[in-house]
Design a protein around this motif. Structure first.
Motif, PDB file in Angstrom:
ATOM      1  N   MET A 161       2.606   0.840   8.078  1.00  0.00           N
ATOM      2  CA  MET A 161       3.784  -0.022   8.240  1.00  0.00           C
ATOM      3  C   MET A 161       5.050   0.829   8.206  1.00  0.00           C
ATOM      4  N   ASP A 162       6.068   0.288   8.795  1.00  0.00           N
ATOM      5  CA  ASP A 162       7.371   0.951   8.814  1.00  0.00           C
ATOM      6  C   ASP A 162       8.068   0.640   7.489  1.00  0.00           C
ATOM      7  N   ARG A 220      -6.656  -3.522 -13.089  1.00  0.00           N
ATOM      8  CA  ARG A 220      -5.847  -3.863 -11.915  1.00  0.00           C
ATOM      9  C   ARG A 220      -4.442  -3.300 -12.071  1.00  0.00           C
ATOM     10  N   TRP A 221      -4.009  -2.493 -11.115  1.00  0.00           N
ATOM     11  CA  TRP A 221      -2.693  -1.842 -11.183  1.00  0.00           C
ATOM     12  C   TRP A 221      -1.645  -2.554 -10.330  1.00  0.00           C
ATOM     13  N   HIS A 222      -2.034  -3.569  -9.572  1.00  0.00           N
ATOM     14  CA  HIS A 222      -1.079  -4.131  -8.621  1.00  0.00           C
ATOM     15  C   HIS A 222      -1.347  -5.598  -8.341  1.00  0.00           C
ATOM     16  N   SER A 223      -0.251  -6.255  -7.859  1.00  0.00           N
ATOM     17  CA  SER A 223      -0.360  -7.580  -7.236  1.00  0.00           C
ATOM     18  C   SER A 223      -0.009  -7.343  -5.759  1.00  0.00           C
ATOM     19  N   ASP A 224       0.558  -8.344  -5.054  1.00  0.00           N
ATOM     20  CA  ASP A 224       0.941  -8.122  -3.656  1.00  0.00           C
ATOM     21  C   ASP A 224       2.366  -7.581  -3.538  1.00  0.00           C
ATOM     22  N   ALA A 225       3.109  -7.525  -4.670  1.00  0.00           N
ATOM     23  CA  ALA A 225       4.506  -7.073  -4.608  1.00  0.00           C
ATOM     24  C   ALA A 225       4.900  -6.200  -5.799  1.00  0.00           C
ATOM     25  N   VAL A 226       3.957  -5.910  -6.710  1.00  0.00           N
ATOM     26  CA  VAL A 226       4.243  -5.096  -7.892  1.00  0.00           C
ATOM     27  C   VAL A 226       3.101  -4.096  -8.077  1.00  0.00           C
ATOM     28  N   VAL A 227       3.425  -2.848  -8.453  1.00  0.00           N
ATOM     29  CA  VAL A 227       2.387  -1.840  -8.664  1.00  0.00           C
ATOM     30  C   VAL A 227       2.799  -0.902  -9.796  1.00  0.00           C
ATOM     31  N   ALA A 280      -0.249   5.599   1.391  1.00  0.00           N
ATOM     32  CA  ALA A 280      -1.020   4.355   1.553  1.00  0.00           C
ATOM     33  C   ALA A 280      -0.160   3.262   2.195  1.00  0.00           C
ATOM     34  N   LEU A 281       1.095   3.147   1.772  1.00  0.00           N
ATOM     35  CA  LEU A 281       1.974   2.125   2.355  1.00  0.00           C
ATOM     36  C   LEU A 281       2.249   2.421   3.831  1.00  0.00           C
ATOM     37  N   ALA A 282       2.479   3.693   4.139  1.00  0.00           N
ATOM     38  CA  ALA A 282       2.786   4.065   5.528  1.00  0.00           C
ATOM     39  C   ALA A 282       1.588   3.812   6.441  1.00  0.00           C
ATOM     40  N   ALA A 283       0.372   3.951   5.914  1.00  0.00           N
ATOM     41  CA  ALA A 283      -0.834   3.803   6.742  1.00  0.00           C
ATOM     42  C   ALA A 283      -1.323   2.362   6.818  1.00  0.00           C
ATOM     43  N   ALA A 325      -1.842  -4.718   1.577  1.00  0.00           N
ATOM     44  CA  ALA A 325      -2.959  -3.821   1.919  1.00  0.00           C
ATOM     45  C   ALA A 325      -2.678  -2.402   1.431  1.00  0.00           C
ATOM     46  N   GLY A 326      -1.404  -1.983   1.489  1.00  0.00           N
ATOM     47  CA  GLY A 326      -1.041  -0.645   1.044  1.00  0.00           C
ATOM     48  C   GLY A 326      -1.291  -0.442  -0.445  1.00  0.00           C
ATOM     49  N   LEU A 327      -0.948  -1.456  -1.239  1.00  0.00           N
ATOM     50  CA  LEU A 327      -1.140  -1.334  -2.688  1.00  0.00           C
ATOM     51  C   LEU A 327      -2.621  -1.291  -3.048  1.00  0.00           C
TER      52      LEU A 327
END
Ligand SMILES: Cc1cc2nc3c(=O)[nH]c(=O)nc-3n(C[C@H](O)[C@H](O)[C@H](O)COP(=O)(O)OP(=O)(O)OC[C@H]3O[C@@H](n4cnc5c(N)ncnc54)[C@H](O)[C@@H]3O)c2cc1C
Length: 389
Positions: free
Chosen positions: A1-2, A281-288, A318-321, A327-329
């Motif tokens: 993602m950009d 678990r280290w993350h949700s969909d908006a927090v890591v 991971a975020l860039a890919a 999905a990145g988290l």
């Protein structure tokens, strides 16, 4: 993602927060770091930045800023308390990353990291009080009454992380029944020790489980020392007295004993040793979570700060890919957690007197990771008797 226009709020400007800010801002994200302290700072002594961490700094254009305030080291030596060599080994990864481990004072390291961040990116005096996760964004409220909403909130707030406690795990730090005393002193006070090399030295007394870690900071003309000894006192910052320091190295090489008798007590930082159990678990969909907030580990393998730096790289990659933040988290945790679980496990083992032919247990790439993770340590032919003090 950009990542352009992705609003990112990072809680904590330690090694994890500052490195993550650098990695994500280079990819175009709008990054702001919120730090509770009034200014950047670090206590303690020296740490070792492994080749993979130095390679990340090279990717971020920060290599010179770090290398110019550190000492390049060739390897590690494990020795008896009387300075007899048990094992010597070069740092792993040197060839793979085309650089070696650099030994640096913690204060110089945070200053170097701050120096490569854009002016104003770090806001000091912002202690996070609470966080609300909205699913596709999150809002953080600070004790100063201000709040911020971001597409992505990163918890880089250390071993006692409020982000972790609020969203991922209520379990707190775990006491390791050890105290670590750290300070720096002039290299001239240990004649003959660093005459020929800048190897990191581990002096280990197996019979009493006492450790002395010496890092040469030749660029400063100093040596960083870390004495780690057993203790049942869980006080976070225990009292330091001359008597306690002298007894901590009783029976070690007279040069080291002498340091404990002469060093200025006020310059010694003492911390009870704590880590955390692996967090599922280290993350949700908006927090890591990154760094110690996700995987604080004991310092015996010197992998805490290095893991924080590789989290920064891993998260940006991971975020860039990935197609989106969610999905990145997930990809970030999938890539990093098996490795840091292994380091947490190996670090809890401390140094195994029967396996001192391996200066880097659990750190020789994937095969070792599996071993470390499942607790199979290497078995060598070191003479444990030599370490009985
Ligand atoms: C004795 C000892 C020796 C070590 N030696 C090594 C070594 O040789 N090599 C190595 O790799 N690692 C070493 N480590 C581990 C290393 O220090 C840590 O892993 C590393 O500092 C973790 O960085 P971090 O940024 O995740 O956390 P921290 O360094 O703890 O940074 C967290 C930051 O968040 C801020 N913060 C906390 N709460 C809030 C809040 N509510 N709001 C806003 N800000 C907040 C804090 O002020 C701090 O600046 C050692 C650790 C110890 C204890």
């Amino acid at each position: 993602m950009d990542l352009n226009n992705l609003d990112v709020a990072i809680i904590g400007a330690g090694y994890a927060g500052a490195s993550t800010a650098k990695a994500l801002s280079l990819r175009g994200a709008n990054v702001t770091v919120y730090e509770q302290a009034r200014q950047a700072g670090e206590v303690g002594a020296g740490i070792g930045l492994r080749p993979s961490s130095m390679a990340a700094f090279r990717d971020w254009g920060a290599f010179d800023a770090v290398a110019s305030v550190s000492t390049a080291s060739n390897g590690i030596r494990i020795l008896t308390p009387q300075d007899q060599l048990v094992h010597a080994e070069e740092w792993p990864e040197k060839e793979q990353f085309g650089t070696t481990t650099h030994l640096i004072h913690r204060r110089d390291f945070i200053d170097a990291l701050m120096s490569v961040l854009p002016e104003g990116m770090v806001k000091f005096g912002y202690r996070m009080e609470s966080i609300v996760d909205h699913g596709d964004s999150a809002t953080v409220t600070f004790e100063n009454g201000e709040s911020v909403t971001a597409d992505l909130v990163i918890g880089a707030d250390g071993i006692s992380s409020r982000v972790r406690t609020a969203l991922f795990s209520g379990k707190g730090p775990v006491f390791a029944h050890e105290h670590a005393y750290r300070a720096v002193f002039d290299m001239a006070l240990v004649p003959g020790v660093f005459d020929e090399d800048d190897d990191f030295r581990v002096y280990f007394d197996a019979s009493t489980n006492r450790h002395l870690y010496l890092l040469p900071l030749r660029h400063r003309g100093q040596v960083s020392f870390d004495i780690t000894v057993p203790s049942d006192d869980p006080t976070w910052s225990p009292e330091v007295t001359r008597e306690i320091i002298v007894s901590s190295l009783a029976g070690f090489d007279p040069r080291f004993e002498q340091i404990t008798r002469s060093i200025d007590i006020d310059t010694i930082n003492c911390r009870a040793a704590y880590d955390i159990d692996p967090v599922d678990r280290w993350h949700s969909d908006a927090v890591v979570l990154v760094g110690d907030a996700a995987h604080a580990m004991l310092h015996h393998q010197g992998q805490g700060a290095n893991s924080a730096i590789l989290d920064a790289k891993g998260l940006a990659d991971a975020l860039a890919a990935a197609p989106d933040v969610k999905a990145g988290l997930a990809a970030f945790q999938a890539a990093r957690k098996p490795i840091t679980d292994g380091y947490q496990h190996v670090s809890r083992n401390g140094w195994d007197p029967d396996a001192l032919d391996d200066g880097f247990p659990g750190q020789h790439g994937d095969a070792d990771q599996a071993d470390a993770h499942h607790g199979d340590a290497h078995r060598g032919d070191a003479e444990p008797a030599a370490l009985a003090g």
